[in-house]
Design an enzyme around this catalytic site. Sequence first.
Site, mmCIF file in Angstrom:
data_model
loop_
_atom_site.group_PDB
_atom_site.id
_atom_site.type_symbol
_atom_site.label_atom_id
_atom_site.label_comp_id
_atom_site.label_asym_id
_atom_site.label_seq_id
_atom_site.Cartn_x
_atom_site.Cartn_y
_atom_site.Cartn_z
ATOM 1 N N LEU A 86 8.512 -2.295 -0.560
ATOM 2 C CA LEU A 86 9.834 -1.670 -0.692
ATOM 3 C C LEU A 86 10.960 -2.700 -0.662
ATOM 4 O O LEU A 86 12.103 -2.383 -0.973
ATOM 5 C CB LEU A 86 10.043 -0.621 0.409
ATOM 6 N N ARG A 87 10.642 -3.943 -0.289
ATOM 7 C CA ARG A 87 11.561 -5.101 -0.361
ATOM 8 C C ARG A 87 12.711 -5.087 0.631
ATOM 9 O O ARG A 87 13.396 -6.087 0.775
ATOM 10 C CB ARG A 87 12.141 -5.253 -1.776
ATOM 11 N N HIS B 175 -5.274 -9.154 2.186
ATOM 12 C CA HIS B 175 -5.035 -9.709 0.849
ATOM 13 C C HIS B 175 -6.081 -10.816 0.705
ATOM 14 O O HIS B 175 -5.904 -11.911 1.230
ATOM 15 C CB HIS B 175 -3.599 -10.258 0.807
ATOM 16 N N HIS C 250 -5.965 -4.296 -3.001
ATOM 17 C CA HIS C 250 -5.927 -4.628 -4.437
ATOM 18 C C HIS C 250 -7.124 -5.449 -4.936
ATOM 19 O O HIS C 250 -6.974 -6.558 -5.418
ATOM 20 C CB HIS C 250 -4.619 -5.299 -4.820
ATOM 21 N N ASN D 166 -0.817 -10.922 -8.598
ATOM 22 C CA ASN D 166 -1.817 -11.545 -7.754
ATOM 23 C C ASN D 166 -2.476 -10.482 -6.894
ATOM 24 O O ASN D 166 -1.786 -9.841 -6.116
ATOM 25 C CB ASN D 166 -1.158 -12.617 -6.872
ATOM 26 N N ASP E 223 0.098 -1.314 -5.434
ATOM 27 C CA ASP E 223 0.653 -2.656 -5.171
ATOM 28 C C ASP E 223 2.013 -2.788 -5.871
ATOM 29 O O ASP E 223 2.311 -3.813 -6.488
ATOM 30 C CB ASP E 223 -0.324 -3.753 -5.627
HETATM 31 ZN ZN ZN Z 1 -1.430 -8.637 -1.670
#
Ligand code: ZN
Lengths: 446, 312
Positions: free
Chosen positions: A70-71, A186, A239, A288, A315
């Site tokens: 959401l930044r 990740h 992801h 990524n 993502d």
């Molecule tokens: Zn990631």
Amino acid sequence: MMAQATTAHVLKGGRVVDPRAGRDGHFDIRIENGLVAAIGKNLPLDEARVVDVPADFVITPGLIDMHVHLREPGQEHKETIATGTWSAVVGGFTGVACMPNTDPVNDSASVTQFILKRAADAGFARVYPIGAVSLGSMGDQMTEMGDLRAAGCVAFTDDGKPVATALLMRRALEYAGMFDVPIIEHCEDPSLKGDGVAHEGAVAALLGLRGIPGVAESIMAERDISLAELTGGRIHVAHMSARQTMRAVRDGKSRGVRVTCEVAPHHFTLTDEALREGAGYNTNLKMNPPLREEADRLAMIEGLRDGSVDIISTDHAPHHADEKALEFDRAPFGIVGLETCVPLCLDRLVHAGVISLSRFVELLSSNPASLLKILGGTISVGAPADLTVLAPDAPVTIRTATLVSKSKNSPFDGWSLRGATAATIVGGRVLYANPAVTDAARFVIT
Amino acid sequence: MTVATRLRSRHLLGIADLDPGEIELILDTAVAMKEIGTRTIKKVPALRGRTVVNLFFEASTRTRLSFELAEKRLSADTMGITTAGSSVTKGETLADTARTLEAMSPDLIVIRHAASGSPHLLSTICKAGIVNAGDGTHEHPTQALLDALTMRERKGRLAGLKVAIVGDLLHSRVLRSNVLLLTRMGAEVRACGPATLIPLGLKALGVHVTTSIDEAVKDADVVMMLRVQHERMYGLFLPSLREYFNLFGLTPARLAHAASDVIVMHPGPMNRGVEIDSAVADGPWSVILDQVANGVAVRMAVLYLLAGEELT
Ligand SMILES: [Zn+2]
């Protein structure tokens, strides 16, 4: 917070698909005071207002995207909590879990509280913050997970990068295990990733792009699965993109390790071949983990089909147009995904015969709700009425310029697909009715 | 092969975009251009009134000088922008630089950049024709064309030639462009380098890939040595340059197994004692100086075909 008593509404005529409740058929849903008051065939209307739903529309428990950036705080030029949660609602999601790699990082209860406050002020999709595993996600000192959990965090991750060391991951799995909260990883071996920008394969070789091999992902997944086995903790592979990772997760599951995984739509719809299209080097194809090759894409499809993949998440990674208008090497990784997910999943998975609608609901609602132990994932009497209405056969042409997310960095511009979100209902209120597929006036519940 | 009379694209982004007929056209045009270089007045008005911008984001004395000379011989108006002292170092993006240049209406932009795909990005922004003078580890099309011109001059043909390319295959744009050009023209390419410096997918381009220099050089008509950079040791690609020379350096003894009339090429700048023994670099096989002369002719041909009027 729900408002005081409102008019009761009955959604009538739609096909309800709710695998966890064992329901797939035409049922009425009565909504009262923001809650599901009843569900059944031919419910008495009393003084309720009827909302007619076309018979070919599908009503599901509200969709949940458990991997969203959401930044906010810190990068509000890319997205804010308000614009991101509105993008979620327009995309059909009633809830999102947001990643902690903001500025500052969500590594303390005060940041978590700020996020929840902003989300409540916006009043769109529900927001479930994910806390950092380590302070600043720097990989040194563990965060106060107890405090973060109490403030509302539903999982922990250092997403954007992997948990730095095997020891830290071990401790995090043990410690988060006390709260029965998963660690989201990740998966990426930093030394193998190096300064790579695209999947290591024939396309990167031809385009002269530095490669990231699929095993950079699977090696880290294997480390984490072994540590989950050692500690009894819950590891969730974010992801997933490489066939080797799918194999590692399957092996872990078959040994009884508490491992789950998610796949993003771009990894089952695109391959690195797309990098050669047009003038080439489209930075909206840079993410990524990177788009991989056909064998990897097919491995994701197979995992979705056979049940090895637990969750679809987007993502969602907004970036400003100026940031993406750079050389491929320099542009940031990531694409937006909230508003393109439903059409991509319906078209490429459901209509393509890969999965059933009920499996679609598991992947996008029931499973993320169970994993994060949050509201929803099923339609139950007495619970908040978070519902998604789908128009599975409606034609959609994606136009990135019309996305409501603050950023438009999507590679799917111009794609014509079948299947759309018709309406998104959060806490019994229709927050969004798609004017392209439904008579918006009919879909009013306030 | 059908002989082309013009190029289909207004850009030269890479050899990948050229068909064999277009490659022949550029080489034939370069032969005519080379003749101009032998005249007393080495100048023709083919690009008179045309503006060419040389945009060099990466240090490259020889390629930049070669392009500048080619432009001058064609009477173009030229402007040069190099990284040092330009707004590039002040954080301006390539896209902004391109838009600024666009306002000056250049006909051609020659770009050298460390990021693969930069000329492609430029081509989506600018109306000018874009000439790729080397982008990252992607392509260096005019280098491959000048190499082909040199081979054709010396051997009379490209089809059927056995060409060994030895060195850092992973980071070399010269390799990519040469492989694309030579396989397209029917040559047999052997690529040789340490296993750590061989890109995945090279075999798929129709190249014989080997880690043995002796296998690559055996009966070769052409041996092309690629530069090995000192920095490669830090990425764990190589233990030492000494060992590199022992395993992959081109020496007279190794060259003895090539065809008797073998020629040795190098795109420069050379690392003597690393990839090539001085006795080879300065020996009778070496056509390295021919390559430099042909570079100007090939670049004249490319610029002319992309933006020129009739040649007089
Ligand atoms: Zn990631």
